[in-house]
Design a protein around this motif. Structure first.
Motif, PDB file in Angstrom:
ATOM      1  N   GLU A  97       0.721  -1.656  -0.095  1.00  0.00           N
ATOM      2  CA  GLU A  97      -0.146  -0.298  -0.312  1.00  0.00           C
ATOM      3  C   GLU A  97       1.004   1.659   0.152  1.00  0.00           C
ATOM      4  OE1 GLU A  97      -3.280  -0.209   3.331  1.00  0.00           O
ATOM      5  OE2 GLU A  97      -3.449   1.822   2.824  1.00  0.00           O
ATOM      6  N   ASP A  98       1.981   1.272   0.805  1.00  0.00           N
ATOM      7  CA  ASP A  98       2.727   2.701   1.002  1.00  0.00           C
ATOM      8  C   ASP A  98       3.831   2.676  -0.369  1.00  0.00           C
ATOM      9  OD1 ASP A  98       1.470   3.109   2.865  1.00  0.00           O
ATOM     10  OD2 ASP A  98       2.668   1.542   4.480  1.00  0.00           O
ATOM     11  N   GLU A  99       4.237   1.643  -1.129  1.00  0.00           N
ATOM     12  CA  GLU A  99       5.665   1.014  -1.592  1.00  0.00           C
ATOM     13  C   GLU A  99       5.393   0.775  -3.148  1.00  0.00           C
ATOM     14  OE1 GLU A  99       9.025  -0.661  -0.729  1.00  0.00           O
ATOM     15  OE2 GLU A  99      10.003   0.796  -1.583  1.00  0.00           O
ATOM     16  N   HIS A 100       5.417   1.181  -4.452  1.00  0.00           N
ATOM     17  CA  HIS A 100       5.575   1.049  -5.117  1.00  0.00           C
ATOM     18  C   HIS A 100       7.036   0.720  -5.999  1.00  0.00           C
ATOM     19  CE1 HIS A 100       3.737  -0.012  -9.596  1.00  0.00           C
ATOM     20  NE2 HIS A 100       5.123   0.417  -9.912  1.00  0.00           N
ATOM     21  N   ASN A 101       7.671  -0.393  -6.812  1.00  0.00           N
ATOM     22  CA  ASN A 101       8.047  -1.031  -7.376  1.00  0.00           C
ATOM     23  C   ASN A 101       8.369  -1.037  -8.827  1.00  0.00           C
ATOM     24  OD1 ASN A 101      10.452  -1.433  -4.938  1.00  0.00           O
ATOM     25  ND2 ASN A 101       7.691  -2.537  -4.445  1.00  0.00           N
ATOM     26  N   VAL A 102       9.643  -0.010  -9.438  1.00  0.00           N
ATOM     27  CA  VAL A 102       9.838  -0.078 -10.782  1.00  0.00           C
ATOM     28  C   VAL A 102      11.083  -0.793 -11.095  1.00  0.00           C
ATOM     29  CG1 VAL A 102       9.590   2.628 -11.001  1.00  0.00           C
ATOM     30  CG2 VAL A 102       8.790   1.161 -13.073  1.00  0.00           C
ATOM     31  N   VAL A 103      11.177  -1.765 -12.634  1.00  0.00           N
ATOM     32  CA  VAL A 103      12.694  -2.018 -13.102  1.00  0.00           C
ATOM     33  C   VAL A 103      12.934  -1.352 -14.021  1.00  0.00           C
ATOM     34  CG1 VAL A 103      13.327  -4.166 -13.272  1.00  0.00           C
ATOM     35  CG2 VAL A 103      12.043  -4.225 -11.287  1.00  0.00           C
ATOM     36  N   VAL A 104      14.298  -1.117 -14.258  1.00  0.00           N
ATOM     37  CA  VAL A 104      14.444  -0.622 -15.449  1.00  0.00           C
ATOM     38  C   VAL A 104      16.460  -0.912 -15.686  1.00  0.00           C
ATOM     39  CG1 VAL A 104      16.364   1.238 -14.202  1.00  0.00           C
ATOM     40  CG2 VAL A 104      15.013   1.535 -16.446  1.00  0.00           C
ATOM     41  N   CYS A 105      16.844  -1.281 -16.623  1.00  0.00           N
ATOM     42  CA  CYS A 105      18.319  -1.292 -16.700  1.00  0.00           C
ATOM     43  C   CYS A 105      18.699  -0.002 -17.651  1.00  0.00           C
ATOM     44  CB  CYS A 105      18.768  -2.539 -17.430  1.00  0.00           C
ATOM     45  SG  CYS A 105      20.685  -2.552 -17.845  1.00  0.00           S
ATOM     46  N   THR A 106      19.672   0.818 -16.798  1.00  0.00           N
ATOM     47  CA  THR A 106      19.933   2.007 -17.554  1.00  0.00           C
ATOM     48  C   THR A 106      20.837   2.076 -18.091  1.00  0.00           C
ATOM     49  OG1 THR A 106      20.953   2.860 -15.714  1.00  0.00           O
ATOM     50  CG2 THR A 106      18.727   3.602 -14.967  1.00  0.00           C
ATOM     51  N   LEU A 107      21.754   1.195 -17.759  1.00  0.00           N
ATOM     52  CA  LEU A 107      22.818   1.174 -18.774  1.00  0.00           C
ATOM     53  C   LEU A 107      22.968  -0.096 -20.442  1.00  0.00           C
ATOM     54  CD1 LEU A 107      25.655  -0.526 -16.260  1.00  0.00           C
ATOM     55  CD2 LEU A 107      25.429   1.692 -17.619  1.00  0.00           C
ATOM     56  N   CYS A 108      21.882  -0.975 -20.259  1.00  0.00           N
ATOM     57  CA  CYS A 108      21.625  -1.712 -21.536  1.00  0.00           C
ATOM     58  C   CYS A 108      20.367  -1.907 -21.365  1.00  0.00           C
ATOM     59  CB  CYS A 108      22.400  -3.127 -21.780  1.00  0.00           C
ATOM     60  SG  CYS A 108      23.353  -3.556 -20.401  1.00  0.00           S
ATOM     61  N   SER A 109      19.956  -3.307 -20.943  1.00  0.00           N
ATOM     62  CA  SER A 109      18.894  -3.806 -21.547  1.00  0.00           C
ATOM     63  C   SER A 109      18.136  -4.822 -20.510  1.00  0.00           C
ATOM     64  CB  SER A 109      18.129  -4.511 -22.596  1.00  0.00           C
ATOM     65  OG  SER A 109      19.476  -5.266 -23.336  1.00  0.00           O
ATOM     66  N   LEU A 147      -0.318   7.209  -9.266  1.00  0.00           N
ATOM     67  CA  LEU A 147       0.215   6.562  -7.693  1.00  0.00           C
ATOM     68  C   LEU A 147      -0.161   7.835  -6.840  1.00  0.00           C
ATOM     69  CD1 LEU A 147       4.092   4.341  -8.217  1.00  0.00           C
ATOM     70  CD2 LEU A 147       1.132   3.506  -7.697  1.00  0.00           C
ATOM     71  N   PRO A 148      -0.719   7.513  -5.772  1.00  0.00           N
ATOM     72  CA  PRO A 148      -0.758   8.937  -4.377  1.00  0.00           C
ATOM     73  C   PRO A 148       0.026   9.558  -3.917  1.00  0.00           C
ATOM     74  CG  PRO A 148      -1.840   6.622  -3.784  1.00  0.00           C
ATOM     75  CD  PRO A 148      -1.507   5.915  -5.185  1.00  0.00           C
ATOM     76  N   ALA A 149      -0.047  10.432  -3.834  1.00  0.00           N
ATOM     77  CA  ALA A 149       1.289  11.454  -3.463  1.00  0.00           C
ATOM     78  C   ALA A 149       1.988  10.770  -2.423  1.00  0.00           C
ATOM     79  CB  ALA A 149       0.709  12.843  -2.775  1.00  0.00           C
ATOM     80  N   GLY A 150       1.485   9.491  -1.524  1.00  0.00           N
ATOM     81  CA  GLY A 150       1.858   9.207  -0.198  1.00  0.00           C
ATOM     82  C   GLY A 150       3.268   8.112  -0.339  1.00  0.00           C
ATOM     83  N   THR A 151       2.552   7.285  -2.091  1.00  0.00           N
ATOM     84  CA  THR A 151       3.466   6.008  -2.175  1.00  0.00           C
ATOM     85  C   THR A 151       4.656   6.185  -2.095  1.00  0.00           C
ATOM     86  OG1 THR A 151       1.206   4.806  -3.078  1.00  0.00           O
ATOM     87  CG2 THR A 151       3.122   3.682  -3.840  1.00  0.00           C
ATOM     88  N   ARG A 152       5.592   5.379  -1.790  1.00  0.00           N
ATOM     89  CA  ARG A 152       7.244   5.372  -2.066  1.00  0.00           C
ATOM     90  C   ARG A 152       7.320   4.357  -3.388  1.00  0.00           C
ATOM     91  NH1 ARG A 152      12.113   3.964   0.057  1.00  0.00           N
ATOM     92  NH2 ARG A 152      11.291   1.745   0.919  1.00  0.00           N
ATOM     93  N   ILE A 153       7.902   4.776  -4.181  1.00  0.00           N
ATOM     94  CA  ILE A 153       8.472   4.430  -5.496  1.00  0.00           C
ATOM     95  C   ILE A 153      10.082   4.354  -5.266  1.00  0.00           C
ATOM     96  CG2 ILE A 153       8.644   4.540  -7.435  1.00  0.00           C
ATOM     97  CD1 ILE A 153       6.621   6.973  -8.402  1.00  0.00           C
ATOM     98  N   SER A 154      10.313   2.617  -5.512  1.00  0.00           N
ATOM     99  CA  SER A 154      11.511   2.339  -5.354  1.00  0.00           C
ATOM    100  C   SER A 154      12.150   2.288  -7.148  1.00  0.00           C
ATOM    101  CB  SER A 154      11.969   1.780  -4.484  1.00  0.00           C
ATOM    102  OG  SER A 154      11.326   1.718  -3.581  1.00  0.00           O
ATOM    103  N   VAL A 155      13.073   2.474  -8.021  1.00  0.00           N
ATOM    104  CA  VAL A 155      13.277   1.787  -8.514  1.00  0.00           C
ATOM    105  C   VAL A 155      15.004   1.424  -8.404  1.00  0.00           C
ATOM    106  CG1 VAL A 155      13.897   2.897 -11.134  1.00  0.00           C
ATOM    107  CG2 VAL A 155      12.689   4.431  -9.180  1.00  0.00           C
TER     108      VAL A 155
END
Lengths: 197, 118
Positions: A97-109, A147-155
């Motif tokens: 409820e408090d945290e959303h996660n999202v995945v990336v690869c900044t260097l390649c893929s 996402l709600p303003a209070g939701t923390r986002i971790s990348v």
């Protein structure tokens, strides 16, 4: 050189030429290219990530094991991160409820192909790689996820040896739904973190 | 020092484009590039880290103007030359040899450079 010679037909000619040269030198076997393409396309599917997610939703102990040691936990479902060119470390992160996660690869893929299938073009684009770490909330909004303003986002930034997968939140109103049906609710974007489920 | 592939946080890229069908490959040659790379790594012609490095040391303008699998093909041909498997002339199509300016597409092939250890 006219513009007609640029673009897709020129490069397909160049690839064919190099492939023929390598076959002639015995570095590529006859039929090997088609076999490897088939292997790649059959090597993974978002259905695998969806199965993992549904199991985590219905089995809290599995969820704990998954978040603690994902490589070991997915073996319980007959899945593995060792199908590619090298075994990859897998870390699974769960939305709350408090945290959303999202995945990336900044260097390649870098991407868990075994669990998500071949990656979409946007995941490999410089646009996504550059922006999601600077403005994740804005990027998620462009994907239609407000996402709600209070939701923390971790990348989570993948690397050559490490892969990440997101367990989305279980949708409301799905109590008692069978595990296979729950798996059917999960999308590839949900497993990357650019959709809610 | 970071290389051009290290785009995290960089500004100035266009909007993210989602395709409706999201195919794994956008042309047959892309699938062939992926398979060629797997074949060469499995045979030990080069390894996965050397392959990544060959993409990451592309000149910035070539890196940014190349599509995903064009980068892969550039890396493959760069490594085939550096490992002594083939010369730039052998890797070029007859059409490219007839019009040498086309060799500029994979920059490494057009730049005379001593292979680093090969």
């Amino acid at each position: 050189m006219s513009a007609d010679h640029h673009g897709s037909s020129a490069i397909s000619e160049r690839v064919r030429h190099v492939e023929a040269l390598l076959e002639a030198r015995g570095l590529v076997d006859e039929g090997e290219i088609d076999r490897r393409i088939d292997e790649f396309l059959a090597g993974g599917s978002p259905a695998n990530g969806a199965r993992i997610t549904a199991r985590a939703w219905v089995d809290p102990d599995f969820r704990d094991r998954l978040l603690a040691d994902a490589n070991a936990a997915i073996r319980e479902l007959g899945l593995s991160m060792s199908g590619g060119l090298q075994e990859q470390r897998l870390k699974v992160v769960a939305n709350t409820e408090d945290e959303h996660n999202v995945v990336v690869c900044t260097l390649c893929s870098c991407y868990p192909i075994a669990l998500l299938g071949p990656s979409p073009a946007w995941y490999k684009s410089e646009a996504y790689r550059s922006r999601v770490v600077r403005d994740p909330r804005g990027v998620l909004r462009e994907f239609g996820l407000e996402l709600p303003a209070g939701t923390r986002i971790s990348v989570w930034d993948a690397s050559a040896e490490s892969r990440y997968m997101v367990v989305p939140r279980r949708p409301e109103g799905t109590d008692g739904m069978p595990e296979e049906e729950l798996a059917g609710l999960v999308t590839r974007k949900g497993l990357i973190g650019t959709a809610a489920v | 020092m970071s290389r051009i592939n290290d785009v995290g946080g960089m500004v100035g890229f266009p909007a993210i484009v989602e395709e409706p069908d999201e195919p794994a490959f956008h042309a047959d040659w892309e699938a062939h590039v992926l398979a060629l790379n797997a074949a060469l790594i499995r045979r030990g012609v080069y390894n996965l880290d050397e392959f990544r490095d060959a993409i990451e040391r592309m000149p910035p303008d070539a890196y940014l103007s190349s599509s995903y699998y064009e980068k892969w093909f550039t890396a493959i041909t760069t490594l085939l030359v550096e490992k002594g498997v083939a010369t730039p002339e052998e890797l070029a199509t007859p059409e490219e040899l007839a019009t040498p300016e086309e060799l500029a597409t994979p920059e490494e092939l057009a730049t005379p450079e001593e292979p680093a250890g090969g």
